[in-house]
Every structure is written in structure tokens, then in C-alpha cells.
Scaffold this motif. Structure first.
Motif, short mmCIF file in Angstrom:
data_model
loop_
_atom_site.label_atom_id
_atom_site.label_comp_id
_atom_site.label_asym_id
_atom_site.label_seq_id
_atom_site.Cartn_x
_atom_site.Cartn_y
_atom_site.Cartn_z
N GLN A 334 0.86 -1.18 0.00
CA GLN A 334 0.00 0.00 0.00
C GLN A 334 0.90 1.22 0.00
O GLN A 334 1.63 1.49 0.95
N THR A 335 0.88 1.99 -1.09
CA THR A 335 1.83 3.09 -1.24
C THR A 335 1.30 4.41 -0.71
O THR A 335 2.06 5.35 -0.48
N SER A 336 -0.03 4.53 -0.55
CA SER A 336 -0.63 5.71 0.09
C SER A 336 -2.03 5.32 0.53
O SER A 336 -2.43 4.16 0.41
N ASN A 338 -4.85 5.75 -0.77
CA ASN A 338 -5.73 5.21 -1.81
C ASN A 338 -4.96 4.63 -3.01
O ASN A 338 -5.48 4.56 -4.11
N LYS A 339 -3.71 4.24 -2.77
CA LYS A 339 -2.91 3.64 -3.82
C LYS A 339 -2.36 2.30 -3.35
O LYS A 339 -1.92 2.17 -2.21
N LYS A 341 -0.04 -1.23 -4.76
CA LYS A 341 0.76 -1.91 -5.78
C LYS A 341 0.31 -3.37 -5.86
O LYS A 341 0.16 -4.04 -4.84
N THR A 381 -1.05 2.82 -13.24
CA THR A 381 0.33 3.10 -13.63
C THR A 381 1.08 1.79 -13.77
O THR A 381 1.13 0.99 -12.83
N ILE A 389 0.48 0.06 -10.31
CA ILE A 389 -0.01 0.87 -9.20
C ILE A 389 -1.44 1.28 -9.53
O ILE A 389 -1.71 1.84 -10.60
N THR A 391 -4.61 3.58 -8.46
CA THR A 391 -5.14 4.69 -7.68
C THR A 391 -6.65 4.49 -7.59
O THR A 391 -7.32 4.36 -8.62
#
Length: 569
Positions: A334-336, A338-339, A341, A381, A389, A391
Motif C-alpha cells: 500500500q503506497t498511500s 488510496n494507492k 501496488k 500506472t 499501481i 489509484t
């Protein structure tokens, strides 16, 4: 017996008609038809409105020399380790075509080398009809056992197969390819049955040529073989497919004979409304071959709309006949807020965009295979062929497991498989995992070596999604399908956390079918809610009348609920 005839199609006068022979090739000339076909397709692309590309009846050859070569990532094909080059050699490329009909008039298209015969990319309202296709040198070779002795057996090599003997070992050679190792199958013409086995060519101490196309395989033991059986060999590398349909809609194959398919057969990927009707996917009778396909015949991955397979004949595969599924991607980070991978996990499925902006998704527990959250994709992405990724419109749910996966719910199709005949299959007849309506009706399944119908789902092996919610299996005829460990109908999600109150599948009705079977279970089901097994007929074969003395003996249930089972005697 299902009889399929290839009749000339009455052509509506409204389309603009162009003729393949006006672009530089004549039928039965033996010349390369690829350049002429490319010119004709370009001419069709330059026109507006409906176009009919007419191919006067005859035989057309397609060689790889001037074929189009483009990279395509295709589900369930070659892994990076097997063949990192995803370039496809394309016999007939239809890219961005609209409102096109290819009329074959019963013609035969012969493909040379390893080619993807048809590739439809970004097409809409395209029909291919009334033609046959085959390979000049099929990449599955055949030899018939003619005699066996104490430490040897003799074979007659089929005229379409070529070989060399190098240092006493058999090497199969074709147009630009060769192999000496790989999977092997045996075909028994008396029972019309095919099954997988160890490769006798690899096990042989040596191979000698008795005369052209007649070989003797030597062993240090007595080989248990049967004269008359046919041995089929392939290398196992799915570097091409027979037909690839990608990001296309309203595509129809009608009255088409696909008499050999290299790699996966007909693959649909991120396409909607695909129809296959009156197909003949079996060897041409005049050729005398026994095998038609290198792997699956009809393989639909992450499609939507409706998939229809109707009134067709399938015989001689090296894997499943029809397989419809999506693809789970594992959550790796989890990169943020609401993002997230995600990663393709199976070595043979990767590289394509598995999600698009606007797609609905669900978060799925890998252990229980149950959904615990939903969301919408806003942006995708691509980091590399394996990782994306996403979003999302809403925050990522809390408590994501280390092996949890995401399913693309938008790309799940309705499926109709009706009035087909399936035979000479070493594995399963139909595999389906989609939440939308599924109807499997009026088919004849002849001696599948594994389950005739499999409803699976997993997030640890093939990563083929997703759950089913509305399946009807009705009025089918199952002839000696399955065996010990392979029930005729198998509902087997690969969940490791089993809870009857948290089913994986639901809404499966099995009714009015005819089972001709011996010691094989009619049904085995796991983690299913709302299962109906009703008004099915059993015809017992052999001396197995005592094993299924009650209905419960013929059916195995694990963690199922709301079950209604009756009438199977």
C-alpha cells in the motif's frame, strides 16, 4: 452425432464487397497469400460502412517470411523463463477494423511455421465465417505403434510429421522449429480416448530408423504399449496462440474449422461479446491426424458481455476445451491511503493492463477466497510487466493480508456453452469462474479423463478468478467422464480457510443430466451455498451397481449449505 456442414453464406447486398483475388493471389496457386491479404485488409480499413472481404473458394498458403510481427502479452502463455520474447508472428492481423465480414466460401487457409493465425486487436463488429484453417506441419507430432517386442516397439510416423535421429535420440523438426523433449499423450482409436503419459521417446535407450517413417524404440525393459495406439508429442512452449482477440467487441466466428492450433487455441482477452458458433475444432478427416490442439481450445481471460460457444464439435486437445476466468493480482504494497501496488503472480500470465480507469474491483482474502471490500479504479500506472499501481476512488481497507488479491469485477462475462460435442480430451471439458449468468446445456462430454466440468477458483496457483453466483448445468450427456479423484462435476475452490457460513460459490443448479458412469462420483462440491442436484439420470456401467446404492454415495459435499439433492437412481 453432431454434423457440421460448411455452406456458402448468402450475402446481403448492402456491404461493400472486395475480393482477395483482386490483391495479387489466386487460390490453389501455392503462393504466399499473406501480402495480398494484408493489402485487402488495408483496403477494407480505408472504407466506411459495412465491408465484406470475399475469399473465392480454394486453398491459400500463409508463410511467415512476410508475416507481421508485434509484441503481445497473452494470458496463460509463455513465461519469461521459457521464452522472454513476447513477439507474435501474425498470419492475419485485423487492427482497429469495424463492420467487417471475412467470407471464406469454404476455403482452406494453410499456415506455415509457427504463427498466430488470426489476431483481432481493437476491432468491433467483425465476423469470420465459412472457412477452414490448418498447419502445414503441426507442432504436435504423431506416430502409431505397429508392433511391440520384449525390449522395443515399432512406430509408423504420420506423413505430416518430420524427424531426425541424432546420437540415437529422436528429434522432431518442423518449419523453423525442433524439439526432442516435452509432454506426450496416447490416443486409443477403439475407445476414442486420449490421456497424458510419460514421453516414450525420452525414455527410450535409443531409436533407429527401420525405413523412412518407420522407427524402432529400444528399451532396457518391456514397454507396456498397445499396437494401434497413437503417440502425440509436443514441446510445451506456448510461444504463439491459434487466434487472439484483444480489446475487441462483437466478434463472431461462424462455420469455421480450426483443424490445428499451436499453443493456446482461441484466446479472448479484455474483449466483450464473443460468439463461436458451428465451429469444427477437430482434425480434417482426409488428413488422418488425431490431434487438433497444443493446449486449451477456447480460453477466455478477463472478458465481459456474453461469451457464447454453441453447436460445435471439439476433439483432440492437449488440455481443456473451454476455460473462462479472470486474473487475481496479489497486493504487494500500500503506497498511500488510496494507492496500492499489485503484481501478476503466475509465470505465464503477465504484462497486460489488468485494470482500467472506471473498473470496479473487489479485495479478496487468499485463504478464504471471500470478498471483504470493494472500490473503483481511478488511474493505472504500469511499473513493469509484472507490477501495477492502482489509484482508487476510496481509501484502501484496513487489515490487508500478505497474500490477499484483487479481482477486476467489471471484466466478468456471462457465459453460454450449449449443444456442443467434446471428445478426446485428456483433462477437463469446461472450466468456468465468473459471477455472471452461466448456462452449460445440451452438451455431450465423451470420456474426459478428468472432470467434465470444473468450477475452481484460486489465489495461490493459477490465480484464475472469480466466484460463481448463477450457474445452470442442464440436459448434458456425460459419457464415462472422470475417474478416481476426478468427479464428473467438480466444484472445488482452492480455499484453505473453510467455513460453511462463508461460502465461496453459490447458486449452482444441476438438473436433467444423463450420467453414464462406473465408479466415478457424479458430483463433488466444496464451500458452496444454494446447490441443487435434481432430476438427473444415472446409467451404471460395468459391475459397479453396488457402489452407489444410495444417492449420498454418488455425491460428496464439504462445507456446503442450502443444498437440495434428489433423483439420481
Amino acid at each position: 452425432m453432431l454434423i457440421i456442414s460448411f455452406t456458402e453464406h448468402s450475402v446481403d447486398s448492402s456491404p461493400i464487397v472486395i475480393r482477395l483475388t483482386d490483391y495479387g493471389v489466386l487460390p490453389d496457386s501455392g503462393l504466399d497469400a499473406q501480402p495480398a491479404m494484408n493489402r485487402a485488409i488495408q483496403a477494407a480499413a480505408d472504407l466506411t460502412g459495412k465491408v465484406l472481404l470475399d475469399c473465392p473458394k480454394g486453398c491459400y498458403h500463409f508463410y511467415p517470411d512476410e508475416a507481421i510481427r508485434k509484441p503481445y502479452y497473452i494470458s496463460n502463455t509463455t513465461s519469461e523463463e521459457e521464452n522472454p520474447d513476447v513477439t507474435k508472428t501474425i498470419g492475419i492481423l485485423l487492427k482497429g477494423l469495424r463492420n467487417l465480414t471475412i467470407e471464406g466460401n469454404g476455403s482452406l487457409f494453410i499456415f506455415h511455421g509457427k504463427q498466430t493465425m488470426f489476431l483481432l486487436d481493437g476491432c468491433k463488429n467483425v465476423e469470420i465465417r465459412n472457412l477452414h484453417t490448418d498447419y502445414a506441419r503441426p507442432t504436435v507430432t504423431e506416430m502409431t505403434i505397429t508392433e511391440s517386442g520384449t525390449h522395443y516397439f515399432d512406430v509408423q510416423v504420420h506423413s505430416d510429421s518430420r524427424y531426425e535421429i541424432r546420437d540415437g535420440k529422436l528429434v522432431w523438426i518442423g518449419e523453423g522449429w525442433s524439439f526432442s523433449e516435452g509432454p506426450m499423450q496416447t490416443y486409443d482409436p477403439l475407445s476414442n480416448t486420449t490421456w497424458r503419459m510419460d514421453n516414450w521417446s525420452e525414455l527410450a535407450d535409443s531409436v533407429e530408423e527401420l525405413e523412412p517413417m518407420k522407427l524402432r524404440l529400444h528399451f532396457d525393459h518391456g514397454p507396456e504399449v498397445v499396437p494401434g495406439h497413437v503417440l502425440q508429442s509436443r514441446d510445451g512452449i506456448r510461444d504463439q496462440v491459434g487466434v487472439f482477440i484483444v480489446e475487441s467487441s462483437n466478434i463472431t466466428f461462424s462455420n469455421v474449422g480450426l483443424h490445428f492450433l499451436h499453443g493456446l487455441g482461441v484466446v479472448g482477452q479484455f474483449s466483450d461479446n464473443l460468439t463461436f458458433q458451428r465451429m469444427d475444432i477437430s482434425p480434417r478427416l482426409e488428413i488422418g491426424r488425431t490431434v487438433t490442439g497444443f493446449a486449451d481450445f477456447i480460453h477466455m481471460s478477463s472478458c465481459r458481455g456474453k461469451i457464447t460457444v454453441a453447436d460445435s464439435r471439439f476433439a483432440g486437445s492437449h488440455d481443456d476445451v473451454v476455460n473462462v476466468h479472470g486474473t487475481y493480482l496479489r497486493i504487494v504494497e500500500q503506497t498511500s491511503a488510496n494507492k496500492v501496488k499489485v503484481r501478476f503472480m503466475h509465470p505465464q500470465t503477465y504484462g497486460f493492463l489488468a485494470f482500467h480507469p472506471g473498473d470496479e474491483i473487489e479485495f479478496v482474502r487468499s485463504g478464504s477466497l471471500t470478498t471483504y471490500a470493494a472500490n473503483e479504479v481511478i488511474e493505472v500506472t504500469r511499473l513493469n510487466p509484472r507490477e501495477l499501481i492502482l489509484t482508487l476512488a476510496q481509501p484502501i481497507p484496513e487489515g490487508i493480508g500478505s497474500h490477499d488479491v484483487i479481482e477486476n469485477v467489471t471484466w466478468t462475462p456471462e457465459v453460454e456453452v450449449v449443444n456442443n460435442h467434446l471428445a478426446r480430451v485428456p483433462t477437463r471439458g469446461i472450466l468456468v469462474t465468473t459471477r455472471r449468468k452461466v448456462e452449460i446445456k445440451g452438451n455431450v462430454f465423451e470420456r474426459m479423463q478428468m472432470s467434465a466440468i470444473l468450477i475452481a477458483l484460486d489465489a495461490e496457483s493459477w490465480y484464475e478468478s472469480g466466484k460463481v453466483e448463477d450457474v445452470t448445468i442442464a440436459e448434458n450427456h456425460f459419457i464415462e467422464c472422470g475417474g478416481i479423484g476426478h468427479p464428473v462435476i467438480l466444484i472445488l475452490p482452492e480455499n484453505t480457510e473453510i467455513d460453511q457460513s462463508a461460502p465461496v460459490h453459490q447458486g449452482i443448479v444441476i438438473k436433467n443430466n444423463r450420467f453414464e458412469t462406473g465408479e466415478t462420483l457424479a458430483l463433488s462440491a466444496k464451500s458452496t451455498r444454494g446447490l441443487v442436484f435434481s432430476a438427473n439420470e444415472r446409467v451404471t456401467l460395468g459391475d459397479n451397481t453396488d457402489r452407489f446404492s444410495s444417492l449420498e454415495d454418488a455425491i460428496r459435499l464439504t462445507a456446503c449449505s442450502e443444498v437440495d439433492i434428489l433423483d439420481y437412481l
